[in-house]
Write an enzyme that holds these catalytic residues in place. Structure first.
Site, PDB file in Angstrom:
ATOM      1  N   SER A   1     104.710 113.356  28.483  1.00 57.00           N
ATOM      2  CA  SER A   1     104.197 112.405  27.487  1.00 57.00           C
ATOM      3  C   SER A   1     104.418 110.933  27.776  1.00 57.00           C
ATOM      4  O   SER A   1     103.865 110.084  27.080  1.00 57.00           O
ATOM      5  CB  SER A   1     104.783 112.706  26.113  1.00 57.00           C
TER       6      SER A   1
ATOM      7  N   SER B   1     101.750 112.515  24.731  1.00 56.83           N
ATOM      8  CA  SER B   1     101.703 112.105  23.349  1.00 56.83           C
ATOM      9  C   SER B   1     101.954 110.614  23.129  1.00 56.83           C
ATOM     10  O   SER B   1     101.651 110.097  22.044  1.00 56.83           O
ATOM     11  CB  SER B   1     102.744 112.896  22.547  1.00 56.83           C
TER      12      SER B   1
ATOM     13  N   LYS C   1     107.502 103.560  20.072  1.00 56.90           N
ATOM     14  CA  LYS C   1     106.768 104.773  19.701  1.00 56.90           C
ATOM     15  C   LYS C   1     107.266 105.213  18.333  1.00 56.90           C
ATOM     16  O   LYS C   1     108.473 105.127  18.052  1.00 56.90           O
ATOM     17  CB  LYS C   1     107.028 105.859  20.754  1.00 56.90           C
TER      18      LYS C   1
HETATM   19  N1  GLN Z   1     101.551 117.819  26.505  1.00 55.88           N
HETATM   20  C1  GLN Z   1     102.807 118.505  26.371  1.00 55.88           C
HETATM   21  C2  GLN Z   1     102.863 119.208  25.037  1.00 55.88           C
HETATM   22  O1  GLN Z   1     101.911 119.158  24.340  1.00 55.88           O
HETATM   23  C3  GLN Z   1     103.959 117.541  26.511  1.00 55.88           C
HETATM   24  C4  GLN Z   1     104.108 116.646  25.351  1.00 55.88           C
HETATM   25  C5  GLN Z   1     105.315 115.746  25.476  1.00 55.88           C
HETATM   26  O2  GLN Z   1     105.784 115.473  26.576  1.00 55.88           O
HETATM   27  N2  GLN Z   1     105.850 115.332  24.328  1.00 55.88           N
HETATM   28  O3  GLN Z   1     103.821 119.814  24.681  1.00 55.88           O
END
Ligand code: GLN
Length: 485
Positions: A179, A155, A76
């Site tokens: 995410s 994400s 990532k």
């Molecule tokens: N969807 C959540 C956010 O927007 C979690 C994102 C994540 O786990 N990095 O903060």
């Protein structure tokens, strides 16, 4: 070759049936061709990958191989890679080439794995759809055959989509509120968010430091175990890393599940969960009963407060973490600043996207004098109650099971105009980060041709048990082997 697991590729390399250079060439060819539809990669590091593959073949020939030597994978684009651009999906870091490796990056390098490139993600990991990336949205491979462009989740949507489309057998990911698990569920692959502190955060670009945790995405539980074997461990460079022995996560995959006590949190089987989704999850749980597990209902009474607490704590930490991006030392800088203040303000106005700015505004407000007690401090107290819910539940059962998401992958653009509907994607995943416990998402069926994820949540440091439970399920089901057309 592209349908083989990490474990199988490792065996083929060991037997000499194929070389890492051949394997790397095959995956690179496929990646360059197929990723035009998906945009799951931000960068492909072809030259470096081939050089690493050569080195890996020499290591094997010299008898100095690990299970990962010569196996292709991807990172990532949140993990710093020495000499290779690390953007975090942002214009702010589009030109950033780190002078050092994240600990996770260094560990894979030491193990001899071959990194093919960096995967796409929501900007600074803020999002649930990989639509906020400065480098364009990633498309979920599921639905494409019907002409639909669906989100891969986020994400870590690039990592999940790439693994689902067989562009790489495995990819690293991070999880602050869902995410890893939410994109794994939406793409029909297997993902693990470890216990907070299990995997080093050094060199992993910070979003919300008390919640961020690096983890794994692959197709099978066994491959997740192979990844965690490389990633887990104490790191003196991360002050929240925990000094605790790392087991061999593959060693207990075959333990029988007889007597496993499963709890179903009743708060996770209500509300916006569709009947079709619920049926898939319940039928997966019936498989566990056939394997000898017992099932009972439990309660996480503060579940409905998790999203509200998270959207104070995570933005508060983000507002502090992201103050470092000011144009002074690295990353984006606006053109022709008039003075220092102009440089700071224009750099940040031009370098950050809308969702990131929204988080910085919310977080700064929540931390400001006069509001701190009402928002940040209150949210921290709620967090403690949520943690206690999990501690209580694990005094009665070994694991908790639930759906990973309330619905399958949605169409791109469907949720971009209303941030709150996007935030609700994580209604079943966010409390786990607030508590710091580990959890997985495992493919458990389909609704309207789209993958459904089963979430398995464990007590602190029970990754081996989660992987064992997921592996046993994957011995009697084949959801994780279904391939998008
Ligand atoms: N969807 C959540 C956010 O927007 C979690 C994102 C994540 O786990 N990095 O903060």
């Amino acid at each position: 070759m592209h349908n083989k697991s990490v474990a199988e590729l490792s065996r083929e390399l060991e037997s000499g049936k194929i070389s890492s250079v051949e394997l790397t060439r095959e995956f690179l060819g496929r990646l360059k061709k197929e990723d035009e539809q998906l945009n799951s990669f931000i960068s492909i590091t072809e030259e470096q990958a081939l050089a690493d593959a050569h080195a890996a073949d020499e290591q094997r020939a010299a008898g100095r191989a690990t299970p990962w030597t010569g196996v292709p994978f991807a990172h990532k684009d949140i993990f710093c890679t020495n000499g290779v651009a690390t953007t975090c999906g942002s214009k702010m870091l589009a030109n950033f080439v780190p002078p050092y490796d994240a600990t996770v990056t260094a560990n894979f390098r030491k193990a001899g794995a071959v990194c093919l490139g960096k995967t796409n993600m929501d900007e600074f990991a803020m999002g649930s759809s990989t639509e906020s990336s400065y480098f364009g949205a990633t498309t979920n491979p599921w639905g494409l055959s019907k002409g639909e462009k669906r989100v891969p989740g986020g994400s870590s949507g690039g990592s999940a989509a790439a693994v689902a489309a067989r562009l790489v057998p495995a990819a690293t990911a991070t999880d602050t509120g869902g995410s890893i698990r939410q994109p794994a569920a939406l793409c029909g692959v297997t993902g693990l968010k470890p216990t907070y502190g299990r995997v080093s955060r050094y060199g992993m670009i910070a979003f919300a430091s008390s919640l961020d945790q690096g983890g794994t995405i692959a197709r099978s539980a066994e491959d997740n175990a192979l990844m965690l074997n490389v990633m887990a461990g104490f790191d003196p460079k991360d002050s929240t890393s925990i000094d605790r022995e790392v087991p061999d996560y593959t060693a207990t995959l075959n333990e029988p599940l007889k007597g496993l006590r499963i709890g179903l949190p009743k708060e996770y089987f209500t509300g916006n969960l569709s009947a079709a989704m619920e049926e898939q999850v319940r039928s997966a749980i019936r498989e566990y009963e056939k394997l000898g597990a017992t099932v009972k209902e439990v309660s996480l009474p503060h579940a409905d407060l998790a999203i509200a607490a998270y959207y104070v704590i995570a933005p508060a930490e983000a507002s502090a973490n992201l103050s470092r991006f000011d144009g002074a030392r690295y990353g984006y800088r606006c053109e022709d600043p008039k003075d220092l203040l102009d440089m700071y303000t224009r750099t940040r106005a031009e370098g950050f996207g809308a969702e990131v700015k929204r988080r910085i505004l919310v977080g700064t407000y929540a931390l400001s004098a006069g509001y701190f007690d009402a928002y940040y401090l209150k949210a921290q107290k709620v967090r403690r109650l949520i943690q206690q819910d999990f501690i209580n539940a694990f005094s009665e059962v070994d694991v908790l099971m639930s759906p990973t998401t309330p619905s399958p992958a949605f169409i791109q653009g469907e949720k971009t105009s209303d941030p709150v509907t996007m935030y609700l994607e994580d209604v079943f995943t966010i409390a786990i980060n607030l508590a710091g416990v580990p959890a997985m998402s495992v493919p458990a069926g389909f609704v309207d041709g789209l993958p459904v994820g089963l979430q398995i949540i464990g007590d602190y440091f029970s990754e081996a048990r989660l992987l064992n439970a997921a592996h046993q399920f994957q011995q009697v089901t084949d959801w994780h082997q279904r391939e998008p057309q």
